[in-house]
Design an enzyme around this catalytic site. Structure first.
Site, PDB file in Angstrom:
ATOM      1  N   GLY A  24      94.739 -16.391 -12.105  1.00 24.33           N
ATOM      2  CA  GLY A  24      94.078 -16.437 -12.454  1.00 24.33           C
ATOM      3  C   GLY A  24      93.248 -17.120 -12.314  1.00 24.33           C
ATOM      4  N   ALA A  25      93.836 -18.065 -11.612  1.00 22.44           N
ATOM      5  CA  ALA A  25      93.044 -19.685 -11.573  1.00 22.44           C
ATOM      6  C   ALA A  25      91.607 -19.801 -10.835  1.00 22.44           C
ATOM      7  CB  ALA A  25      93.944 -20.238 -10.245  1.00 22.44           C
ATOM      8  N   GLY A  28      86.571 -17.779 -14.342  1.00 22.48           N
ATOM      9  CA  GLY A  28      85.591 -18.911 -14.834  1.00 22.48           C
ATOM     10  C   GLY A  28      86.588 -19.973 -16.074  1.00 22.48           C
ATOM     11  N   GLY A  30      90.271 -19.922 -15.598  1.00 19.17           N
ATOM     12  CA  GLY A  30      90.909 -20.833 -14.263  1.00 19.17           C
ATOM     13  C   GLY A  30      90.979 -21.871 -13.812  1.00 19.17           C
ATOM     14  N   ASN A 134      92.308 -11.431 -22.120  1.00 14.46           N
ATOM     15  CA  ASN A 134      92.102 -10.591 -23.415  1.00 14.46           C
ATOM     16  C   ASN A 134      91.441  -8.940 -23.215  1.00 14.46           C
ATOM     17  OD1 ASN A 134      90.655 -11.975 -26.601  1.00 14.46           O
ATOM     18  ND2 ASN A 134      89.157 -13.081 -25.103  1.00 14.46           N
ATOM     19  N   ASP A 165      90.568 -20.612 -31.458  1.00 15.60           N
ATOM     20  CA  ASP A 165      90.134 -20.141 -32.546  1.00 15.60           C
ATOM     21  C   ASP A 165      90.336 -21.558 -33.922  1.00 15.60           C
ATOM     22  OD1 ASP A 165      89.088 -17.514 -32.390  1.00 15.60           O
ATOM     23  OD2 ASP A 165      91.491 -16.516 -32.965  1.00 15.60           O
ATOM     24  N   ARG A 168      87.243 -24.184 -32.491  1.00 16.45           N
ATOM     25  CA  ARG A 168      86.290 -23.659 -33.466  1.00 16.45           C
ATOM     26  C   ARG A 168      86.287 -24.012 -34.748  1.00 16.45           C
ATOM     27  NH1 ARG A 168      85.722 -18.341 -30.075  1.00 16.45           N
ATOM     28  NH2 ARG A 168      84.357 -18.955 -28.429  1.00 16.45           N
ATOM     29  N   HIS A 192      93.262 -12.635 -32.901  1.00  7.27           N
ATOM     30  CA  HIS A 192      92.627 -13.714 -31.467  1.00  7.27           C
ATOM     31  C   HIS A 192      91.352 -12.374 -31.885  1.00  7.27           C
ATOM     32  CE1 HIS A 192      90.756 -16.330 -29.039  1.00  7.27           C
ATOM     33  NE2 HIS A 192      90.908 -16.020 -28.299  1.00  7.27           N
TER      34      HIS A 192
END
Length: 332
Positions: A24-25, A28, A30, A134, A165, A168, A192
């Site tokens: 998935g490189a 956004g 990747g 996700n 997480d 943040r 998550h």
């Protein structure tokens, strides 16, 4: 002939040379993740894969002057991208849009993760897998089920990346307390997404936060991704901060594989902590080592407030995990 010093030097460098594949490189997450991994000197072979655009990302990133090779792979080259990988990082999937929860992504991302997991199980069954796609609470169980079906599942090598997480929590509490976030170390446990995200402020110097500030802070950490989704106004979700989180966790994995001591990160893994209550996966502090998971740490002393959050999170996690495992059974 090598001198003894040269031989030791060669041996040392050999243990710090790793192939990392990013699946998935071109996305956004990747793209910035690939850049950050190019800067990690343990990454000597960076394999970038996506359904489109990976060779371009690889060409761009390859110009960064660190001692590693970078190659981009198209859909018909997934085997080559994965073969020999020590770590596989999977940020592939669709981003959230305003009004969407992470769970809303399930139907699309579940199939993507399942198919990539099948390839990983076939071509790099011993690699450590770091799952970013996700909803992590469900995609990690999907990967586990796929690997079980192939007879190559190793729970010590499968990780859900919950590091954002942690980032943040460090940043948001520093804004309230007027501290340097670099010096804030907050354990975030559970899962998550939403209410499964539990920052343990009782184990920091901020355990005496007023209840209203504490509640608002916890809510902001739990739903911090919504801030970004809203601010991007339909143009994406948290990609840059997630890339930093992914790079940090991948770096920790590599440090553990290299045998460095006291490498500890919070991560979503198959866990013994609440397995007898039906919660097969749970995020907590984990010591990382050459075998992957070296030790899953317990949660330590919690406040009554945090105990309540954990109890609520476990109920949701059971449902999230079941959703992932059932998906593979129904869509093998």
């Amino acid at each position: 002939m090598f001198s003894k010093v040269a031989a030791r030097s060669f041996s040392s460098s050999a243990t710090n040379a790793y192939k990392v594949a990013v699946l998935g490189a071109g996305g956004g997450i990747g793209q910035p993740l690939s850049l950050l991994l190019k800067l990690n000197h343990k990454v000597t072979d960076l394999a970038l894969y996506d359904i489109k655009g990976a060779p371009g990302v690889a060409a761009d990133v390859s110009h960064v002057p660190t001692n590693s090779t970078v190659k981009g792979y198209n859909p018909d080259q997934l085997k080559e991208a994965l073969t020999g990988a020590d770590v596989i990082v999977i940020p592939a999937g669709v981003p959230r849009k305003p009004g969407m929860t992470r769970d809303d992504l399930f139907n699309t991302n579940a199939s993507i993760v399942r198919d990539l997991a099948k390839a990983a199980a076939e071509y790099a069954p011993e690699a450590a897998l770091a799952i970013i796609s996700n909803p992590v609470n469900s995609t990690v169980p999907i990967v586990a089920e796929v690997f079980k079906s192939k007879g190559v599942y190793n729970p010590k090598k499968l990780f859900g990346v919950t590091t954002l997480d942690v980032l943040r929590a460090s940043r948001f509490v520093s804004e309230i307390a007027g501290t340097d976030p670099v010096n804030e170390h907050v354990s975030v446990v559970g899962g998550h997404s939403g209410i499964t995200i539990i920052p343990l402020f009782s184990q920091t110097t901020h355990k005496d936060l007023p209840a209203d500030k504490r509640d608002a802070l916890v809510h902001r950490i739990q739903f911090g991704g919504d801030e970004v989704v809203k601010a991007k106004d339909g143009a994406g979700s948290a990609t840059l901060s997630m890339a930093q989180a992914g790079a940090r966790f991948t770096g920790a994995l590599l440090n553990g594989l290299a045998g460095e001591k006291d490498v500890i990160e919070c991560t979503f893994v198959e866990s013994p902590l609440f397995k007898d209550e039906g919660v097969e996966f749970f995020s907590s502090k984990v010591t990382l080592g050459p075998e992957g998971v070296k030790q899953v740490h317990d949660l330590g002393n919690l406040s009554d407030y945090e105990d309540g959050l954990v109890k609520t999170a476990k109920e949701t996690l059971i449902q999230n995990i079941k959703k992932g495992t059932e998906f593979v059974k129904q869509n093998p």
